[in-house]
Motif scaffolding. Structure first.
Motif, PDB file in Angstrom:
ATOM      1  N   ARG A 150       0.827  -1.201   0.000  1.00 55.08           N
ATOM      2  CA  ARG A 150       0.000   0.000   0.000  1.00 55.08           C
ATOM      3  C   ARG A 150       0.862   1.252   0.000  1.00 55.08           C
ATOM      4  N   PRO A 151       0.496   2.254  -0.788  1.00 56.38           N
ATOM      5  CA  PRO A 151       1.245   3.512  -0.742  1.00 56.38           C
ATOM      6  C   PRO A 151       0.950   4.273   0.525  1.00 56.38           C
ATOM      7  N   THR A 152       1.884   5.052   0.973  1.00 56.44           N
ATOM      8  CA  THR A 152       1.703   5.843   2.174  1.00 56.44           C
ATOM      9  C   THR A 152       0.980   7.138   1.858  1.00 56.44           C
ATOM     10  N   ALA A 177      -3.998  -3.370 -16.363  1.00 54.11           N
ATOM     11  CA  ALA A 177      -4.046  -4.740 -15.861  1.00 54.11           C
ATOM     12  C   ALA A 177      -4.477  -4.768 -14.398  1.00 54.11           C
ATOM     13  N   ALA A 178      -3.986  -3.842 -13.595  1.00 53.82           N
ATOM     14  CA  ALA A 178      -4.345  -3.802 -12.177  1.00 53.82           C
ATOM     15  C   ALA A 178      -5.846  -3.584 -12.000  1.00 53.82           C
ATOM     16  N   ARG A 179      -6.427  -2.720 -12.824  1.00 55.08           N
ATOM     17  CA  ARG A 179      -7.879  -2.494 -12.749  1.00 55.08           C
ATOM     18  C   ARG A 179      -8.641  -3.759 -13.129  1.00 55.08           C
ATOM     19  N   ARG A 180      -8.197  -4.440 -14.166  1.00 60.83           N
ATOM     20  CA  ARG A 180      -8.882  -5.660 -14.602  1.00 60.83           C
ATOM     21  C   ARG A 180      -8.808  -6.766 -13.549  1.00 60.83           C
ATOM     22  N   GLY A 202      -9.023  -6.238 -10.431  1.00 57.07           N
ATOM     23  CA  GLY A 202      -9.811  -5.839  -9.275  1.00 57.07           C
ATOM     24  C   GLY A 202      -9.020  -5.236  -8.142  1.00 57.07           C
ATOM     25  N   LEU A 203      -7.798  -4.765  -8.413  1.00 51.64           N
ATOM     26  CA  LEU A 203      -7.019  -4.119  -7.356  1.00 51.64           C
ATOM     27  C   LEU A 203      -7.690  -2.806  -6.964  1.00 51.64           C
ATOM     28  N   SER A 204      -7.449  -2.378  -5.754  1.00 51.86           N
ATOM     29  CA  SER A 204      -8.041  -1.138  -5.267  1.00 51.86           C
ATOM     30  C   SER A 204      -7.515   0.056  -6.050  1.00 51.86           C
ATOM     31  N   GLU A 234      -6.226   2.608  -4.831  1.00 55.20           N
ATOM     32  CA  GLU A 234      -4.927   2.956  -4.227  1.00 55.20           C
ATOM     33  C   GLU A 234      -3.805   2.146  -4.852  1.00 55.20           C
ATOM     34  N   ASP A 235      -4.058   0.865  -5.107  1.00 54.70           N
ATOM     35  CA  ASP A 235      -3.003   0.022  -5.668  1.00 54.70           C
ATOM     36  C   ASP A 235      -2.812   0.236  -7.161  1.00 54.70           C
ATOM     37  N   VAL A 236      -3.868   0.633  -7.859  1.00 56.36           N
ATOM     38  CA  VAL A 236      -3.711   1.008  -9.264  1.00 56.36           C
ATOM     39  C   VAL A 236      -2.782   2.214  -9.367  1.00 56.36           C
ATOM     40  N   VAL A 237      -2.977   3.188  -8.466  1.00 57.67           N
ATOM     41  CA  VAL A 237      -2.109   4.360  -8.442  1.00 57.67           C
ATOM     42  C   VAL A 237      -0.672   3.953  -8.134  1.00 57.67           C
ATOM     43  N   LEU A 238      -0.507   3.062  -7.164  1.00 55.00           N
ATOM     44  CA  LEU A 238       0.846   2.610  -6.808  1.00 55.00           C
ATOM     45  C   LEU A 238       1.543   1.964  -7.998  1.00 55.00           C
ATOM     46  N   VAL A 239       0.837   1.079  -8.700  1.00 52.88           N
ATOM     47  CA  VAL A 239       1.438   0.375  -9.839  1.00 52.88           C
ATOM     48  C   VAL A 239       1.799   1.355 -10.948  1.00 52.88           C
TER      49      VAL A 239
END
Length: 523
Positions: free
Chosen positions: A6-8, A296-299, A301-303, A305-310
């Motif tokens: 998770r990003p801070t 890919a992260a959206r597909r 189902g990542l949150s 927050e995690d799409v932004v991190l990737v």
């Protein structure tokens, strides 16, 4: 599987990002870490000694941190001329480089590592053309640093001095357009501080004073030299033990003002484009990987927050490439053991450079794992399945997918079918995550195509030529690829440069990346 990183929520300050770029400069020029940070401390102490404050002091702060970033990034032309650019930079402080001394310095380094015949030819061309090719490389570095400062919204007070990185007080610098009082005060401070730090580090206070006095009125502003000589004890106090990062961040002229998410993303995209300049065939790579990885992260189902991190990790994943000599990335033959080991350090260097900024620690960790593999065969740490979160697996798959569709010095770009086959083989071998690869391929199949109306008033053909230029191809190669004459290519280039208001391939490449003309990967 480990939980997704998770990003801070800790805010990011512009001073931290620019200071990080100074570490990139150190690595790219083969100099000790924090050298530019110490140079910046000296710059600000000189400014105080000279009674310089307010906007000029602020400009000197950011000018010092960014002066050498262009030298670190766009090194493909340098590698062609001089081989390992870090060797060139290591010798650059030794002499007062102007006129005959500069010509002798360049001639000594031209074609290092090449045959005697090739070196002789290069030196001959250098003398016949008055060193035009070398001057163009130096100017391109200044322009890329100034362009980066503009994209970080640092204003003309920083962008203009950065164009003068190789000018001199006596007017005998490159391109030799300014000197004396016309040379920006911020750059005059940096020129003197750069040499003070270098000579102090190797020879102590006496060496720093000697170089300042010897080059007073030639390379350096006489008034600044006098202030330094008068207050050298104060300016040099504790420099060998200074906590350079902490002191530079504490001296932030913006008083630690945080960046919002939009400002941060624009800055990180600028970092991505800057890192890709290290190798012409990689321009647009980091942006392209970011599109694939986030899709890919959206597909999967990542949150959010995690799409932004990737996405942010993808923008930054190749930042460490700047710390590896350009000749390694330009090699057309199989790497030697030494070259391979140097190349494999780049993810570690990415993490090391970003680790100083608390808000980017999670992003840095993900970015540094893009060459790790599930079976433990990757690098730099040989992590395995249990140690790699889903975010890192997605980034690794996106990086491989995008790289396969791009040309490299040692191979052409693969077709979509061939690239897909390689990815499937990597999954079967247990190196890449199958779900991540499936998501990346799905994202690649639904990518938004480039707009049909080209930016900058370019025609469709001029846009094609611009993309070829940005990818490092020569005029004859462009002519062959587009089935036109070399004369036609030259005419197109004249029109492109005029329409865009640029004068070098580096500037053209930066424009192409900013406008999204690169990084599509051909999927």
């Amino acid at each position: 599987m480990r939980p997704v990183a998770r990003p801070t929520t800790v805010p990011v300050r512009l001073s931290e990002l620019v200071a990080t770029l100074s570490l990139v400069s150190d690595l790219g020029m083969g100099r000790p870490m924090e050298r530019v940070l110490r140079q910046t401390v000296v710059t600000l102490r000189l400014a105080e000694a000279a009674g310089i404050a307010g906007p000029i002091r602020a400009a000197a702060y950011y000018t010092s941190l960014l002066t050498w970033v262009g030298c670190a990034a766009d090194t493909s032309d340098l590698a062609e001329l001089f081989g390992d650019e870090t060797v060139l930079y290591a010798d650059s402080h030794d002499d007062d480089l102007a006129g005959v001394t500069m010509a002798a310095f360049v001639a000594r380094h031209l074609g290092v590592g090449s045959s005697r015949l090739r070196r002789a030819g290069m030196v001959g061309r250098f003398l016949l053309t008055g060193g035009r090719a070398v001057q163009q490389v130096m100017q391109a570095h200044c322009q890329s640093a100034s362009e980066l400062a503009g994209r970080l919204d640092l204003g003309d007070d920083v962008c203009r001095p950065l164009l003068q990185a190789f000018e001199r007080w006596d007017g005998r610098g490159v391109p030799g357009l300014v000197g004396g009082e016309d040379l920006a005060i911020a750059m005059r401070l940096v020129h003197l501080a750069d040499n003070i730090e270098a000579f102090y580090s190797t020879g102590g206070p006496a060496a720093a004073l000697e170089v300042a006095r010897d080059r007073r009125g030639t390379q350096f502003d006489p008034a600044l030299v006098d202030r330094f000589c008068e207050r050298s004890t104060e300016i040099l106090a504790g420099l060998e033990d200074v906590a350079a990062w902490e002191e530079v961040i504490a001296l932030d002229p913006r008083l630690g003002a945080p960046m919002d998410d939009d400002q941060l993303d624009r800055a990180l995209r600028a970092f991505a484009d800057f890192a890709d300049l290290k190798s012409p065939q990689r321009v647009g790579h980091s942006r392209g990987v970011a599109v694939l990885a986030a899709g890919a992260a959206r597909r999967m189902g990542l949150s959010t927050e995690d799409v932004v991190l990737v996405r942010r990790a993808a923008w930054l994943h190749d930042l460490g490439m700047i710390g590896v000599p350009g000749a390694v990335w330009a090699e057309t033959r199989p790497w030697t053991v030494t070259q391979r080991e140097r190349a494999r350090t780049h993810p570690y260097l990415t993490e090391r450079m970003l680790a100083r900024t608390p808000a980017l620690i999670a992003v840095a960790r993900c970015a540094a794992q893009h060459h790790e593999r599930l079976d433990g065969s990757g690098y730099p740490h040989g992590l395995g399945r249990e140690a790699l979160p889903l975010t890192s697996r997605v980034l690794a798959a996106a990086d491989v997918a995008h790289a396969l569709r791009e040309p490299r010095p040692h191979r052409p770009a693969l077709s979509a079918d061939a690239a897909t086959a390689v990815l499937r083989d990597e999954v079967r071998a247990g190196r890449l995550d199958g779900r991540a690869v499936d998501a990346v391929l799905a994202a690649a199949g639904q990518r938004v195509r480039r707009a049909t109306t080209a930016p900058g008033g370019l025609t469709a053909r001029e846009t094609e030529v611009l993309v070829q230029v940005a990818q490092g191809r020569s005029n004859p190669e462009i002519a062959a690829a587009l089935t036109v004459s070399r004369k036609t290519v030259s005419a197109h280039l004249e029109h492109i440069y005029a329409k865009l208001g640029v004068s070098t391939r580096t500037q053209a490449a930066l424009f192409a990346m900013k406008e999204g003309l690169l990084g599509g990967g051909g999927w």
